[in-house]
Design an enzyme around this catalytic site. Sequence first.
Site, mmCIF file in Angstrom:
data_model
loop_
_atom_site.group_PDB
_atom_site.id
_atom_site.type_symbol
_atom_site.label_atom_id
_atom_site.label_comp_id
_atom_site.label_asym_id
_atom_site.label_seq_id
_atom_site.Cartn_x
_atom_site.Cartn_y
_atom_site.Cartn_z
ATOM 1 N N ARG A 28 75.327 110.766 73.020
ATOM 2 C CA ARG A 28 76.005 110.028 74.098
ATOM 3 C C ARG A 28 76.334 108.617 73.623
ATOM 4 N NH1 ARG A 28 72.943 113.652 77.014
ATOM 5 N NH2 ARG A 28 74.354 115.097 78.064
ATOM 6 N N ASP A 36 76.326 116.732 71.444
ATOM 7 C CA ASP A 36 76.476 116.927 72.887
ATOM 8 C C ASP A 36 77.954 116.795 73.234
ATOM 9 O OD1 ASP A 36 75.859 117.105 75.742
ATOM 10 O OD2 ASP A 36 73.828 116.581 75.143
ATOM 11 N N HIS A 77 77.236 122.344 76.072
ATOM 12 C CA HIS A 77 77.274 120.973 75.541
ATOM 13 C C HIS A 77 77.998 120.926 74.204
ATOM 14 C CE1 HIS A 77 74.860 119.041 78.628
ATOM 15 N NE2 HIS A 77 73.939 119.977 78.540
ATOM 16 N N ASP A 110 70.283 124.417 76.956
ATOM 17 C CA ASP A 110 70.268 123.907 78.332
ATOM 18 C C ASP A 110 71.672 123.902 78.926
ATOM 19 O OD1 ASP A 110 70.965 121.928 76.416
ATOM 20 O OD2 ASP A 110 70.665 120.355 77.897
ATOM 21 N N GLU A 111 71.729 123.972 80.241
ATOM 22 C CA GLU A 111 72.931 123.682 81.001
ATOM 23 C C GLU A 111 74.195 124.297 80.399
ATOM 24 O OE1 GLU A 111 71.579 119.365 82.818
ATOM 25 O OE2 GLU A 111 72.451 119.379 80.823
ATOM 26 N N TRP A 126 61.393 121.381 80.901
ATOM 27 C CA TRP A 126 61.975 120.101 81.357
ATOM 28 C C TRP A 126 62.425 120.095 82.799
ATOM 29 C CZ3 TRP A 126 67.154 118.968 82.820
ATOM 30 C CH2 TRP A 126 68.067 120.032 82.698
ATOM 31 N N TYR A 179 61.222 111.442 81.322
ATOM 32 C CA TYR A 179 62.630 111.136 81.059
ATOM 33 C C TYR A 179 62.780 109.613 81.102
ATOM 34 C CZ TYR A 179 64.796 115.701 80.713
ATOM 35 O OH TYR A 179 65.194 116.927 80.262
ATOM 36 N N TRP A 200 67.476 110.034 76.612
ATOM 37 C CA TRP A 200 68.905 110.362 76.736
ATOM 38 C C TRP A 200 69.674 109.051 76.791
ATOM 39 C CZ3 TRP A 200 69.764 115.246 75.770
ATOM 40 C CH2 TRP A 200 68.821 116.205 76.130
HETATM 41 C C1 ACM Z 1 68.241 118.328 79.531
HETATM 42 O O1 ACM Z 1 67.817 117.305 80.091
HETATM 43 N N1 ACM Z 1 69.486 118.725 79.715
HETATM 44 C C2 ACM Z 1 67.405 119.128 78.672
#
Ligand code: ACM
Length: 379
Positions: free
Chosen positions: A6, A35, A118, A180-181, A248, A273, A320
Site C-alpha cells: 500500500r 496487493d 488482491h 484473504d478477501e 485474523w 492490527y 497494514w
Molecule cells: C487481512 O487483513 N486482509 C488479512
Amino acid sequence: MLDVARHFLPIGEVRRLVEAMSLLRLNVLHLHLTDDQGWRFESKTWPRLTEVGAWRDETVVGRPGNYHDQTLHPENHLNSYDGVPHGGYYTQDELRELVAVARHRGVSVMPEIDMPGHMRPVRAAYPELGYEPAPLGVGRSWGVYPEVLRVDDVGLAFCTDILGEVLDVFDSPYVHIGGDECPVFEWEASPGAQAHSRALGLDGVTQLQHWFTSRIGSYLASRSRRPVGWDEIIDEGVPEGDPVVVAWRSWTEAATRATRAGLDVIQAPPLLYFDYAAGSGEDEPLAIGPGGTLADVYAYDPYAGIVDDSRLLGLQAQLWSEYIPTAQHLWYMAFPRLVAVADIGWYGADRPPYEEFLAGLPPRLEALRDLGIGHRPLS
Ligand code: ACM
C-alpha cells in the site's frame, strides 16, 4: 507483518525494522509484498509486474469509507486523489541481502505473495491473467478490488513461476500465499470461470479458490516449504500441503476452527492490527480506526480459542500501510505496542504485571531511538 504494497518502504527502513525486531527478539518478519495497490517483488520471468504493477498514478486522499463493504468497488466513490504517482519495488538482490542480514540477527523473513485475490497489479500488467481480459490500472484507492486472478492452468503456471523465484530468494521454511478477501463477483459473471468450475466437477465458482489453494499447497510441499495463509484458506475445506492458518477475522473463531481441523495457527486478531490507532483520542493521527491501547495489547491471551495448545506457533502484529505513508509514521504505530507483542510471545502467561512492564520500557525505547526508531509517547 509489514505491508510494503500500500505504501512502499525503502529497503533501508525495512532493515532498520529488522534491527528493532532483533533487539526485541521478534523472530519472523512476514513481508506482505503484493496487493491491489502495488507489486514489490522483482520477477525476471514476468517483468511487467514491476514495470507496470509497481506504480500507481495517484492515491486516494483520506479514508474512502467503504473498506469493509466488498459489494462496492473501491474506485466507484466520490473520492479525491492526490495526483502524485507512488511506487517502487525490491530487486531480488536487495531481498537476498535483507534475508542474509536478518538471518544474522536471528530474524527469518517470510515472504507473502497474495493470491488469488488482491492481484490488481497483475491484471494491470498482464490482462490475460483474468478469465475475461479487461484494461485495468493499479489500484489507487483502499479496499478490496473485485478483479482477481484466473485460477485455471494459466493462472497456476503464473503463480508457480513467481513462487519458484520467491523460493530462490527467501530461505524461510514458511511461504505465505495470502488467500484473504477474494471476492467471487467476477467469477460468477465469467463464462470462463464457470466453464472451468464445471470441468473440475466443482459445486460452483465459490469452490475454485479451494481447488487453486490445494494446487499451490502441494506445489510448495513438493519444494519442501510449508504454505501459510489467512484464515479464508480453510473456508471451503483444508487445502493440501499441511497449511498454517493465520487467524485474523475474529477473536477466537478462526483459531478454534483451524486447531479443530488439526492445523497449526498464528494468532493475528483485530487487537494486533496496529494500523488501528493505539487509542481513541482526537489527537491520534489518521488511521483506519481507533484500536487497542498498549495496556489492551499487553493483556492479550494468544491461547484464546486454541483447542490444542501445541498447535499455536505464535502471535503476529499487523502493520497494514494504507494510512502509514512514511517510516516515521510506521514507528509511531508500531512502538511501543510491538514490545508488548514480543513479551507475550516469549513469556506467555508468566509475563510480569503490566506496571512492571511499563517501568522497564524506557531503556528499551531508548535502545530503539538509538537505531533511529521513534515511538508513540508513553502518555
Ligand atoms: C487481512 O487483513 N486482509 C488479512
